[in-house]
Write an enzyme that holds these catalytic residues in place. Sequence first.
Site, PDB file in Angstrom:
ATOM      1  N   TRP A  30       0.824  -1.195   0.025  1.00 50.85           N
ATOM      2  CA  TRP A  30       0.148   0.125  -0.022  1.00 50.85           C
ATOM      3  C   TRP A  30       0.751   1.388  -0.053  1.00 50.85           C
ATOM      4  O   TRP A  30       0.908   1.962  -1.019  1.00 50.85           O
ATOM      5  CB  TRP A  30      -0.856  -0.077   1.279  1.00 50.85           C
TER       6      TRP A  30
ATOM      7  N   TYR B 112      -2.378   1.935  -5.932  1.00 48.26           N
ATOM      8  CA  TYR B 112      -1.247   2.248  -5.163  1.00 48.26           C
ATOM      9  C   TYR B 112      -0.049   2.751  -5.918  1.00 48.26           C
ATOM     10  O   TYR B 112       0.521   2.094  -6.867  1.00 48.26           O
ATOM     11  CB  TYR B 112      -0.615   0.741  -4.547  1.00 48.26           C
TER      12      TYR B 112
ATOM     13  N   SER C  26     -13.360  -5.499  -0.299  1.00 53.10           N
ATOM     14  CA  SER C  26     -12.775  -4.389   0.610  1.00 53.10           C
ATOM     15  C   SER C  26     -13.603  -3.609   1.350  1.00 53.10           C
ATOM     16  O   SER C  26     -13.998  -2.539   0.483  1.00 53.10           O
ATOM     17  CB  SER C  26     -11.310  -3.918   0.271  1.00 53.10           C
TER      18      SER C  26
ATOM     19  N   GLN D   2     -11.688  -7.935   2.864  1.00 57.06           N
ATOM     20  CA  GLN D   2     -10.567  -7.273   3.392  1.00 57.06           C
ATOM     21  C   GLN D   2     -10.871  -5.746   4.216  1.00 57.06           C
ATOM     22  O   GLN D   2     -10.758  -4.761   3.684  1.00 57.06           O
ATOM     23  CB  GLN D   2      -9.464  -6.984   2.373  1.00 57.06           C
TER      24      GLN D   2
ATOM     25  N   SER E 277      -3.661  -3.490   7.586  1.00 62.64           N
ATOM     26  CA  SER E 277      -3.133  -2.775   8.966  1.00 62.64           C
ATOM     27  C   SER E 277      -3.375  -3.212  10.227  1.00 62.64           C
ATOM     28  O   SER E 277      -3.911  -2.787  11.331  1.00 62.64           O
ATOM     29  CB  SER E 277      -3.953  -1.370   9.125  1.00 62.64           C
TER      30      SER E 277
ATOM     31  N   ALA F  12      -1.531  -1.606  12.861  1.00 56.63           N
ATOM     32  CA  ALA F  12      -2.202  -0.055  12.776  1.00 56.63           C
ATOM     33  C   ALA F  12      -1.096   0.685  12.143  1.00 56.63           C
ATOM     34  O   ALA F  12      -0.504   1.989  13.043  1.00 56.63           O
ATOM     35  CB  ALA F  12      -2.324   0.544  14.186  1.00 56.63           C
TER      36      ALA F  12
ATOM     37  N   LYS G  45       6.905   1.688  18.718  1.00 52.82           N
ATOM     38  CA  LYS G  45       7.841   2.578  18.562  1.00 52.82           C
ATOM     39  C   LYS G  45       7.712   4.323  18.704  1.00 52.82           C
ATOM     40  O   LYS G  45       8.509   5.116  18.358  1.00 52.82           O
ATOM     41  CB  LYS G  45       8.782   2.364  17.130  1.00 52.82           C
TER      42      LYS G  45
ATOM     43  N   ARG H 293       7.565   5.058   9.524  1.00 53.28           N
ATOM     44  CA  ARG H 293       6.584   5.208   8.238  1.00 53.28           C
ATOM     45  C   ARG H 293       6.020   6.708   8.422  1.00 53.28           C
ATOM     46  O   ARG H 293       5.914   7.429   7.242  1.00 53.28           O
ATOM     47  CB  ARG H 293       5.441   4.217   8.455  1.00 53.28           C
TER      48      ARG H 293
ATOM     49  N   ASN I  30       7.830  -9.925  11.460  1.00 58.87           N
ATOM     50  CA  ASN I  30       6.578 -10.055  11.267  1.00 58.87           C
ATOM     51  C   ASN I  30       6.316 -11.521  11.164  1.00 58.87           C
ATOM     52  O   ASN I  30       5.003 -12.028  11.813  1.00 58.87           O
ATOM     53  CB  ASN I  30       5.855  -9.311  10.216  1.00 58.87           C
TER      54      ASN I  30
END
Length: 332
Positions: free
Chosen positions: A21, A54, A151, A174, A203, A206, A213, A225, A291
């Site tokens: 994304w 995207y 989605s 989604q 997400s 989130a 962090k 990000r 992850n």
Amino acid sequence: MRYRTLGSSDLQVSEISLGSWLTYSGGIEADQTRACTEAAFDAGINFFDTANVYGQGAAETAWGEILSSRPRDSYILATKVYFPMSDDPADQGLSPAQIARQIDASLTRLKTDYVDLYQAHRFDPTVPIEDTIEALQKVVEQGKARHLGFSEWTPEQIQAAIDIAGPDLFASSQPQYSMLWQAPEAEVFGQCTANGISQIVWSPLAQGVLTGKYTPGQPVPAGSRFASAEMAVSQDLVYSDATLEAVQRVVPIAEEAGMSMATLALAWVLRRGEVASAITGASRPEQVHANTAASGVELSDDLLAAVDQALGDVPVTEPTLAPAAQAGVRHR
């Protein structure tokens, strides 16, 4: 890596998947995109999720270059259609003409003859639902997609489609879903499960907030990000002092359990059998590997209760219309 069946399809998708994304649409450089994609294969990820919008095709083009060098049956590829692709007001939505045009454009960019999953990125209430369904079914009949998904459709929209075409029309839903955004549990999860539709959630961290962090009252870390204008476009969905404080209350729970916040957050999402895969973003290969550590992690009832208590009333739990989503259904 563990795998789960995607709805009523024959697809076995990795519990952790890689999305594109905000990262591979221009947020990071091409060599980083390639390194993260290669890391995904190394870690057992077989499910890759993108969308035509995207980077206005940039993410699809990037993965077309990278994935096309691998055997087509070695990965499961998903893309989407709905959002504007140019300044032309007609170049958006779910009209039959737009679906036919966009699937061909996506396949060209992705350098493949078919996608495994073609998703309606939102519902289009300006087009009769019958027209949209027939156009999506035609994509499958033509062999350009193996399965269909959607989605952020509302329960009314999901049911309208099922009433017309049956529960086998869609393999996946989604929605946004995480410790901080629990809204789909209220209605969508149960409705989809009753009709053999799996969740592939976006997400789940989130947008990185659930890594812990980001600290309340402190500047965002350099290189994160939200330090990037290109990747902070949806920051307001999840970023506030209240959410950051709630996450900091969860951090010691993760530490006591001997896992990172990211592992806890992803395992929390995967605790639900309705979820086939958690779509994660990554700008560095080590994030991909971190992850994937959540796959197969079981969380005890005591730990889950502690998380609920720490989060308090901060999570969104009521049915909530997604960003850019519209309610209502039009029939012809």
